[in-house]
Write a protein that holds these residues in place. Structure first.
Motif, mmCIF file in Angstrom:
data_model
loop_
_atom_site.group_PDB
_atom_site.id
_atom_site.type_symbol
_atom_site.label_atom_id
_atom_site.label_comp_id
_atom_site.label_asym_id
_atom_site.label_seq_id
_atom_site.Cartn_x
_atom_site.Cartn_y
_atom_site.Cartn_z
ATOM 1 N N ARG A 1 41.074 47.790 21.740
ATOM 2 C CA ARG A 1 41.125 48.199 23.151
ATOM 3 C C ARG A 1 40.787 47.015 24.058
ATOM 4 O O ARG A 1 41.414 46.838 25.102
ATOM 5 N N LEU A 2 39.830 46.196 23.660
ATOM 6 C CA LEU A 2 39.476 45.006 24.434
ATOM 7 C C LEU A 2 40.676 44.065 24.553
ATOM 8 O O LEU A 2 40.959 43.544 25.636
ATOM 9 N N ASP A 3 41.384 43.868 23.444
ATOM 10 C CA ASP A 3 42.595 43.030 23.482
ATOM 11 C C ASP A 3 43.614 43.587 24.477
ATOM 12 O O ASP A 3 44.212 42.837 25.250
ATOM 13 N N GLU A 4 43.815 44.908 24.448
ATOM 14 C CA GLU A 4 44.758 45.535 25.377
ATOM 15 C C GLU A 4 44.336 45.300 26.828
ATOM 16 O O GLU A 4 45.160 44.948 27.677
ATOM 17 N N LEU A 5 43.062 45.503 27.110
ATOM 18 C CA LEU A 5 42.564 45.320 28.472
ATOM 19 C C LEU A 5 42.697 43.875 28.930
ATOM 20 O O LEU A 5 43.094 43.612 30.070
ATOM 21 N N LEU A 6 42.369 42.930 28.037
ATOM 22 C CA LEU A 6 42.470 41.522 28.409
ATOM 23 C C LEU A 6 43.919 41.105 28.636
ATOM 24 O O LEU A 6 44.213 40.336 29.548
ATOM 25 N N GLU A 7 44.837 41.607 27.798
ATOM 26 C CA GLU A 7 46.264 41.304 28.006
ATOM 27 C C GLU A 7 46.736 41.829 29.352
ATOM 28 O O GLU A 7 47.452 41.137 30.082
ATOM 29 N N GLY A 8 46.335 43.051 29.696
ATOM 30 C CA GLY A 8 46.706 43.622 30.982
ATOM 31 C C GLY A 8 46.104 42.840 32.136
ATOM 32 O O GLY A 8 46.757 42.584 33.155
ATOM 33 N N SER B 1 47.877 39.479 32.745
ATOM 34 C CA SER B 1 49.228 39.558 33.292
ATOM 35 C C SER B 1 49.236 39.963 34.769
ATOM 36 O O SER B 1 50.265 39.871 35.425
ATOM 37 N N ALA B 2 48.093 40.414 35.288
ATOM 38 C CA ALA B 2 48.032 40.820 36.696
ATOM 39 C C ALA B 2 47.731 39.602 37.576
ATOM 40 O O ALA B 2 46.821 38.829 37.281
ATOM 41 N N PRO B 3 48.494 39.417 38.649
ATOM 42 C CA PRO B 3 48.262 38.256 39.511
ATOM 43 C C PRO B 3 47.107 38.506 40.480
ATOM 44 O O PRO B 3 46.680 39.634 40.679
ATOM 45 N N GLY B 4 46.581 37.418 41.044
ATOM 46 C CA GLY B 4 45.634 37.542 42.135
ATOM 47 C C GLY B 4 44.251 37.003 41.839
ATOM 48 O O GLY B 4 43.894 36.762 40.689
ATOM 49 N N PRO B 5 43.471 36.835 42.906
ATOM 50 C CA PRO B 5 42.131 36.264 42.773
ATOM 51 C C PRO B 5 41.168 37.180 42.017
ATOM 52 O O PRO B 5 40.273 36.705 41.325
ATOM 53 N N ALA C 1 37.794 38.143 37.240
ATOM 54 C CA ALA C 1 37.472 38.987 36.087
ATOM 55 C C ALA C 1 37.630 38.201 34.786
ATOM 56 O O ALA C 1 36.788 38.299 33.887
ATOM 57 N N THR C 2 38.698 37.425 34.676
ATOM 58 C CA THR C 2 38.925 36.608 33.480
ATOM 59 C C THR C 2 37.814 35.574 33.321
ATOM 60 O O THR C 2 37.309 35.355 32.217
ATOM 61 N N GLU C 3 37.409 34.953 34.420
ATOM 62 C CA GLU C 3 36.314 33.979 34.363
ATOM 63 C C GLU C 3 35.014 34.663 33.954
ATOM 64 O O GLU C 3 34.240 34.114 33.169
ATOM 65 N N ALA C 4 34.769 35.878 34.459
ATOM 66 C CA ALA C 4 33.562 36.615 34.100
ATOM 67 C C ALA C 4 33.520 36.908 32.604
ATOM 68 O O ALA C 4 32.481 36.751 31.946
ATOM 69 N N VAL C 5 34.659 37.317 32.045
ATOM 70 C CA VAL C 5 34.728 37.585 30.600
ATOM 71 C C VAL C 5 34.462 36.300 29.814
ATOM 72 O O VAL C 5 33.707 36.293 28.840
ATOM 73 N N ALA C 6 35.062 35.186 30.241
ATOM 74 C CA ALA C 6 34.870 33.904 29.549
ATOM 75 C C ALA C 6 33.405 33.462 29.607
ATOM 76 O O ALA C 6 32.847 33.009 28.602
ATOM 77 N N LEU C 7 32.777 33.610 30.773
ATOM 78 C CA LEU C 7 31.369 33.213 30.903
ATOM 79 C C LEU C 7 30.454 34.116 30.067
ATOM 80 O O LEU C 7 29.514 33.637 29.428
#
Length: 183
Positions: A20-27, A30-34, A39-45
């Motif tokens: 489910r995490l993989d699905e959420l991260l893929e979605g 693929s979504a544009p915008g700040p 959110a992607t940076e928050a997950v990486a940190l």
């Protein structure tokens, strides 16, 4: 989805959550915008901080505890992900091959660890002979794919798995051999 305090997730539950995490991260990716970038940076940190926490746990663990942590499937994968696994990639890959060996032998073949050259794992793969095709019950490609997947899961630092394929000699019953008379 809430678990009782102190309860541990069973492996299938962990796998479901990772899927489910993989699905959420893929979605998310693929979504544009700040907001997506934040959110992607928050997950990486968060991943980086949790990796640091796990590294500190390993720093405090004695050899026996570190081994036990590394043997746990989920923890072992996390240790590999954060490049803090106590075992070298070659040893992990060799152990993965040894775990597969009985299943390959049941199919009439064999698999042996042959080492690493650069970042490429080498395995000696013998498919069954004796008139039963490529391994008595399955194709050699299927076995090769399973070996490749197991090795790269255990040691993702390796870039490839090269099978050194051999065909086992066919079994010839001793009773079918005839002795030649000397001239």
């Amino acid at each position: 989805m809430a678990e009782a305090p102190g309860a541990r997730l069973a492996d299938p539950d962990v796998e479901a959550r990772l899927g489910r995490l993989d699905e959420l991260l893929e979605g998310l990716e693929s979504a544009p915008g700040p907001t997506t970038r934040s959110a992607t940076e928050a997950v990486a940190l968060l991943t980086e901080v949790y990796g640091e926490a796990l590294a500190r746990v390993m720093d405090h663990a004695d050899e026996r505890v570190a081994e036990r942590l590394a043997e746990d499937e989920l923890l072992g994968h996390l240790l590999v992900l954060h490049d803090i696994h106590p075992e070298p990639a070659e040893r992990r890959a060799a152990r993965a091959v040894e775990r597969l060996r009985p299943a390959v032998q049941e199919r009439g073949g064999d698999v042996e660890w042959a080492g690493v050259e650069g970042q490429v794992a080498r395995v000696r793969l013998t498919t069954g002979g004796g008139g039963c095709g490529s391994g008595c019950g399955g194709g050699g490609d299927e076995v090769s794919d399973a070996v490749r997947a197991a090795v790269l899961a255990a040691a993702p630092e390796l870039t490839a798995v090269e099978p050194l394929t051999e065909t086992a000699p066919a079994f010839v019953p001793l009773t079918t051999l005839t002795l030649r008379s000397a001239p």
